[in-house]
Scaffold this motif. Structure first.
Motif, mmCIF file in Angstrom:
data_model
loop_
_atom_site.group_PDB
_atom_site.id
_atom_site.type_symbol
_atom_site.label_atom_id
_atom_site.label_comp_id
_atom_site.label_asym_id
_atom_site.label_seq_id
_atom_site.Cartn_x
_atom_site.Cartn_y
_atom_site.Cartn_z
ATOM 1 N N GLN A 1 0.845 -1.194 0.000
ATOM 2 C CA GLN A 1 0.000 0.000 0.000
ATOM 3 C C GLN A 1 0.879 1.244 0.000
ATOM 4 O OE1 GLN A 1 -3.219 -0.433 -0.188
ATOM 5 N NE2 GLN A 1 -3.992 1.650 0.038
ATOM 6 N N VAL A 2 0.486 2.239 -0.808
ATOM 7 C CA VAL A 2 1.212 3.500 -0.905
ATOM 8 C C VAL A 2 0.406 4.586 -0.198
ATOM 9 C CG1 VAL A 2 2.145 5.222 -2.484
ATOM 10 C CG2 VAL A 2 2.230 2.797 -3.096
ATOM 11 N N GLN A 3 1.077 5.435 0.530
ATOM 12 C CA GLN A 3 0.443 6.592 1.160
ATOM 13 C C GLN A 3 0.930 7.861 0.468
ATOM 14 O OE1 GLN A 3 2.165 4.222 3.396
ATOM 15 N NE2 GLN A 3 0.215 3.136 3.197
ATOM 16 N N LEU A 4 0.011 8.787 0.225
ATOM 17 C CA LEU A 4 0.319 10.009 -0.499
ATOM 18 C C LEU A 4 -0.173 11.212 0.297
ATOM 19 C CD1 LEU A 4 -0.975 8.862 -4.011
ATOM 20 C CD2 LEU A 4 1.374 8.753 -3.166
ATOM 21 N N VAL A 5 0.687 12.209 0.462
ATOM 22 C CA VAL A 5 0.310 13.445 1.153
ATOM 23 C C VAL A 5 0.740 14.621 0.296
ATOM 24 C CG1 VAL A 5 0.562 14.847 3.219
ATOM 25 C CG2 VAL A 5 0.564 12.344 3.409
ATOM 26 N N GLU A 6 -0.237 15.414 -0.139
ATOM 27 C CA GLU A 6 0.029 16.534 -1.034
ATOM 28 C C GLU A 6 0.156 17.842 -0.272
ATOM 29 O OE1 GLU A 6 -3.052 14.322 -4.021
ATOM 30 O OE2 GLU A 6 -3.500 16.269 -3.162
ATOM 31 N N SER A 7 0.886 18.770 -0.895
ATOM 32 C CA SER A 7 0.990 20.122 -0.358
ATOM 33 C C SER A 7 1.368 21.064 -1.491
ATOM 34 C CB SER A 7 2.035 20.184 0.758
ATOM 35 O OG SER A 7 3.306 19.800 0.262
ATOM 36 N N GLY A 8 1.237 22.369 -1.219
ATOM 37 C CA GLY A 8 1.733 23.354 -2.166
ATOM 38 C C GLY A 8 0.675 24.113 -2.943
ATOM 39 N N GLY A 9 -0.589 23.802 -2.778
ATOM 40 C CA GLY A 9 -1.613 24.558 -3.489
ATOM 41 C C GLY A 9 -1.789 25.943 -2.903
ATOM 42 N N GLY A 10 -2.653 26.738 -3.551
ATOM 43 C CA GLY A 10 -2.913 28.077 -3.052
ATOM 44 C C GLY A 10 -3.474 28.982 -4.123
ATOM 45 N N LEU A 11 -3.469 30.265 -3.808
ATOM 46 C CA LEU A 11 -3.970 31.294 -4.719
ATOM 47 C C LEU A 11 -2.791 31.982 -5.385
ATOM 48 C CD1 LEU A 11 -6.235 33.164 -5.812
ATOM 49 C CD2 LEU A 11 -5.929 34.536 -3.724
ATOM 50 N N VAL A 12 -2.854 32.122 -6.691
ATOM 51 C CA VAL A 12 -1.779 32.769 -7.443
ATOM 52 C C VAL A 12 -2.398 33.585 -8.565
ATOM 53 C CG1 VAL A 12 -1.460 30.775 -8.975
ATOM 54 C CG2 VAL A 12 0.445 32.362 -8.576
ATOM 55 N N GLN A 13 -1.724 34.669 -8.933
ATOM 56 C CA GLN A 13 -2.200 35.502 -10.029
ATOM 57 C C GLN A 13 -1.874 34.862 -11.379
ATOM 58 O OE1 GLN A 13 -0.559 39.435 -9.520
ATOM 59 N NE2 GLN A 13 -2.087 39.985 -7.989
ATOM 60 N N PRO A 14 -2.635 35.194 -12.413
ATOM 61 C CA PRO A 14 -2.307 34.695 -13.751
ATOM 62 C C PRO A 14 -0.869 35.050 -14.124
ATOM 63 C CG PRO A 14 -4.485 35.669 -13.760
ATOM 64 C CD PRO A 14 -3.907 35.952 -12.402
ATOM 65 N N GLY A 15 -0.194 34.088 -14.732
ATOM 66 C CA GLY A 15 1.207 34.260 -15.069
ATOM 67 C C GLY A 15 2.155 33.825 -13.980
ATOM 68 N N GLY A 16 1.647 33.540 -12.806
ATOM 69 C CA GLY A 16 2.487 33.138 -11.682
ATOM 70 C C GLY A 16 2.838 31.662 -11.703
ATOM 71 N N SER A 17 3.535 31.240 -10.646
ATOM 72 C CA SER A 17 4.012 29.860 -10.542
ATOM 73 C C SER A 17 3.650 29.263 -9.190
ATOM 74 C CB SER A 17 5.544 29.811 -10.706
ATOM 75 O OG SER A 17 5.938 30.252 -11.979
ATOM 76 N N LEU A 18 3.499 27.971 -9.172
ATOM 77 C CA LEU A 18 3.331 27.198 -7.951
ATOM 78 C C LEU A 18 4.043 25.866 -8.144
ATOM 79 C CD1 LEU A 18 -0.452 27.478 -6.914
ATOM 80 C CD2 LEU A 18 1.501 28.351 -5.633
ATOM 81 N N ARG A 19 4.485 25.284 -7.033
ATOM 82 C CA ARG A 19 5.010 23.928 -7.088
ATOM 83 C C ARG A 19 4.234 23.061 -6.119
ATOM 84 N NH1 ARG A 19 11.022 21.454 -5.832
ATOM 85 N NH2 ARG A 19 10.376 21.840 -3.671
#
Length: 115
Positions: free
Chosen positions: A1-19
């Motif tokens: 079994q694999v466990q997955l935990v995500e992070s890094g989302g949010g609010l960003v303006q058009p043209g911006g970046s997120l990881r």
């Protein structure tokens, strides 16, 4: 079994970046691929990027090719998202796939692209 935990989302303006990050643990030896999917309100969940674990090249949704990059290290899967557009707004899910056990999903992380 694999466990997955995500992070890094949010609010960003058009043209911006997120990881986005997806920390994975457990038995990954039988996995065929890892990837990112997204689901916007009223839409079906769609593949954004997948990374085969046999060394093959990643696959991208046509609308994100050239703007998004999927990568991984020993315990984390990443999605670098550049030149973000309002239409990229969605809940993003980390995914692993095994021919033996099927798909495993993370809990999802919200990405909102808005001015």
């Amino acid at each position: 079994q694999v466990q997955l935990v995500e992070s890094g989302g949010g609010l960003v303006q058009p043209g911006g970046s997120l990881r986005l990050s997806c920390a994975f643990s457990g038995n990954i030896f039988n996995l065929y691929s890892m990837g990112w999917y997204r689901q916007a309100p009223g839409d079906s969940r769609a593949m954004v990027a997948t990374l085969p674990l046999n060394g093959d090249m990643p696959t991208y949704l046509a609308s994100v090719r050239g703007r998004f990059t999927i990568s991984r290290d020993t315990d984390t899967l990443y999605l670098q998202m550049d030149s973000l557009k309002p239409e990229d707004t969605a809940v993003y899910y980390c995914n692993t796939f095994s021919f033996r056990t099927g798909s495993t999903w993370g809990q999802g992380t919200q990405v909102t692209v808005s001015s």
